[in-house]
Scaffold this active site. Structure first.
Site, short mmCIF file in Angstrom:
data_model
loop_
_atom_site.label_atom_id
_atom_site.label_comp_id
_atom_site.label_asym_id
_atom_site.label_seq_id
_atom_site.Cartn_x
_atom_site.Cartn_y
_atom_site.Cartn_z
CG ASP A 1 -1.68 1.21 1.48
OD1 ASP A 1 -1.86 1.98 0.53
OD2 ASP A 1 -2.15 1.39 2.63
CG ASP B 1 -1.44 1.66 -3.67
OD1 ASP B 1 -0.26 1.36 -3.92
OD2 ASP B 1 -1.76 2.40 -2.71
CG ASP C 1 -12.35 -14.45 -13.62
OD1 ASP C 1 -11.68 -14.84 -12.66
OD2 ASP C 1 -13.59 -14.31 -13.58
CD GLU D 1 -10.62 -19.13 -12.64
OE1 GLU D 1 -10.65 -19.45 -11.46
OE2 GLU D 1 -11.33 -18.23 -13.12
C1 GLC Z 1 -12.47 -16.63 -10.74
C2 GLC Z 1 -11.60 -15.82 -9.81
C3 GLC Z 1 -12.34 -15.65 -8.50
C4 GLC Z 1 -13.64 -14.95 -8.78
C5 GLC Z 1 -14.45 -15.66 -9.84
C6 GLC Z 1 -15.58 -14.82 -10.34
O1 GLC Z 1 -12.66 -17.92 -10.28
O2 GLC Z 1 -10.37 -16.42 -9.65
O3 GLC Z 1 -11.58 -14.96 -7.57
O4 GLC Z 1 -14.38 -14.86 -7.60
O5 GLC Z 1 -13.68 -15.99 -10.96
O6 GLC Z 1 -15.09 -13.79 -11.15
#
Ligand code: GLC
Length: 516
Positions: free
Chosen positions: A26, A34, A207, A262
């Protein structure tokens, strides 16, 4: 022996370091980390020896999911700084030879996003179709049985009273799913990629990217699956078309911009399909590994499956043992610092791109967050505890940070560990520096070596370089017979480094050997 892939791409050779910005450092005194805080510590990360940073979301957001609910993709949330701060971060990182990828959240926005405000304003608003709307059933029923995340199996649909239709949300009701079937939405999302590519990012962590496409019929799942969050099941063919377009967009930029997805499907075979024929994701996280116990057989099995499947798909593997969504490896594996160090050798010694999570280099555990301090709707506060930089409280933060520290912040702080050559921090550094010097470790082939069931041992090799990695899961000393003479290059036990390897491996010891 698995074929050695001749790696040319930077993201195959790199070690990534994930920064969860709220908890890193921070600079403003808000108690929340940040962008300037990150810039201030780039030198430390270069010293540590990582190659690339993945920065979790810092975009404008009401923070109901701490930034994974984006209300403006092209603005920095004031809590984290400004676009100018981001430009400075990138410029400094690049000058130091660090690549930077950022989180891109393509499957949903915040319900505060201007697109959603417009969409929900009326059934015929310009952006109505940018989200997924369905009429209630004859008795007001939800459109299907999909469950949302963070809701104990609750519905993935919320009725919008004003317009009388349900909208889909795979996560919180404040995170409406985007409708990628709409070409205007796709174009708008492509623009968000261009915005950051033009600012110089090296790529994206996308994501829940397997969740962007939806089965056109939105069919219910079999009853036995209906309590599983749908985001862990969603696997629609159309997503592959969307990913090919994205890959083409990335490819239109110079300097090998990349995307790691992901793909939260917990099935390596399904996950692997998201690489396409080398025309979709560059990398995808290998999540089954993040659920494994500290058990040699379980790891052997996961490693075999991963390499077997990904080789068939001609895809490059990734490894991850902690991130901002799950318990830290030290907490999950138990067994204290020795095991945390051994897990580092596992992560960094396998073939594939490793993703470290900030704080792993300090051997941090999850914080024990008292009930009244818990803030995350998904119960993930413990692994998001702030990084302790200094010995003295509040450990390099200007005031108590937004979450409590994990155990022993003074002795595990960067400052304390940096002055102790036998610390976990120095151990990671030696491992990372050694890895960078060894083509066998970053690009070489992988071959199991015979051992008893309490050890894992493998050889990594290129034409001109070789390393052997041995990890003991045993509580007592073990032996291993190797052909050839080796010396210990890196060990979880510092005094062993530089010694000739005599075939003995102490409990929970993990080593990297180099031929002599
Ligand atoms: C992914 C992220 C997680 C988030 C989710 C919804 O799994 O890693 O942190 O809550 O997506 O966006």
């Amino acid at each position: 022996m698995a074929e050695a892939v001749s790696s040319v791409a930077w993201w195959e050779e790199a070690v990534f370091y994930q920064i969860y910005p709220r908890s890193f450092s921070d600079s403003s005194g808000s108690g929340v980390g940040d962008l300037r805080g990150i810039t201030a510590h780039l030198d430390d990360l270069v010293w540590l020896g990582v190659d690339a940073l993945w920065i979790s979301p810092f975009f404008k957001s009401p923070m109901r999911d701490f930034g994974y609910d984006v209300s403006d993709y092209c603005e920095v949330d004031p809590l984290f700084g400004t676009l100018a701060d981001f430009d400075r971060l990138i410029e400094n990182a690049h000058a130091l030879g660090l690549r930077v990828i950022i989180d891109w959240v393509p499957a949903h926005t915040s319900s505060d996003h201007a697109w959603f405000l417009d969409a929900r304003s009326s059934r015929d608003s310009a952006r109505r179709d940018w989200y997924v709307w369905r009429d209630p059933g004859p008795n007001g029923e939800v459109p299907n049985n999909w469950a949302s995340a963070f809701s104990d199996g609750g519905p993935a649909w919320t009725l919008d009273q004003h317009t009388g239709q349900f909208y889909l949300h795979s996560f919180l009701s404040e995170q409406p799913d985007l409708n990628w079937a709409n070409p205007d939405l796709r174009a708008a999302m492509h623009d968000t990629l261009r915005f950051w590519l033009d600012r110089g990012v090296d790529g994206f962590r996308a994501d829940v990217v397997h969740n962007i496409g939806k089965d056109a019929a939105l069919a219910s799942v079999p009853a036995k699956l209906e309590k599983i969050p749908h985001c862990a099941l969603n696997d629609a063919d159309v997503t592959h078309d969307f990913l090919r377009d994205i890959r083409e967009l990335l490819g239109s930029y110079a300097d090998q911009r990349m995307m790691v997805g992901e793909v939260f499907l917990l099935d390596v075979e399904r996950m692997a399909t998201y690489h396409g024929r080398g025309d979709e994701l560059h990398l995808a996280f290998n999540f089954p590994a993040i659920f494994l116990p500290w058990d040699a057989a379980a790891w052997r099995n996961c490693i075999d499956t991963t390499y077997g499947v990904l080789e068939r798909h001609r895809a490059w593997p990734t490894w991850v043992v902690s991130n901002h969504d799950f318990s830290r490896q030290r907490t999950r594996f138990g067994g204290g610092e020795d095991r945390a160090r051994a897990a580092a050798v596992l992560l960094l010694g396998l073939r594939g791109t490793p993703f470290m999570y900030m704080g792993e280099e300090l051997g941090l555990e999850d914080a024990d967050v008292p009930e009244e301090a818990r803030v995350d709707p998904g119960g993930r506060d413990g692994c998001r505890a702030p990084i302790p930089w200094e010995v003295e409280s509040p450990h390099g933060w200007q005031k108590e940070p937004w979450l409590p520290f994990s155990p022993k912040p003074a002795e595990r702080s960067w400052q304390a560990q940096r002055s102790d050559p036998d610390s976990v921090l120095h151990f990671y550094r030696r491992l990372l520096v050694h890895r960078r010097q060894s083509p066998a470790l970053w690009s070489g082939s992988f071959e199991w070596l015979p051992t008893d069931e309490h050890l894992l041992a493998w050889r990594r090799g290129t034409d001109s370089d070789e390393r052997v990695v041995i990890i003991s899961f045993a509580d007592e000393q073990r032996t291993i017979d190797l052909d050839g003479d080796y010396q210990v290059a890196v060990s979880t036990k510092l005094p062993d480094e530089g010694q000739v390897f005599r075939g003995e491996i102490s409990p929970t010891n993990a080593i990297v050997l180099q031929p002599v």
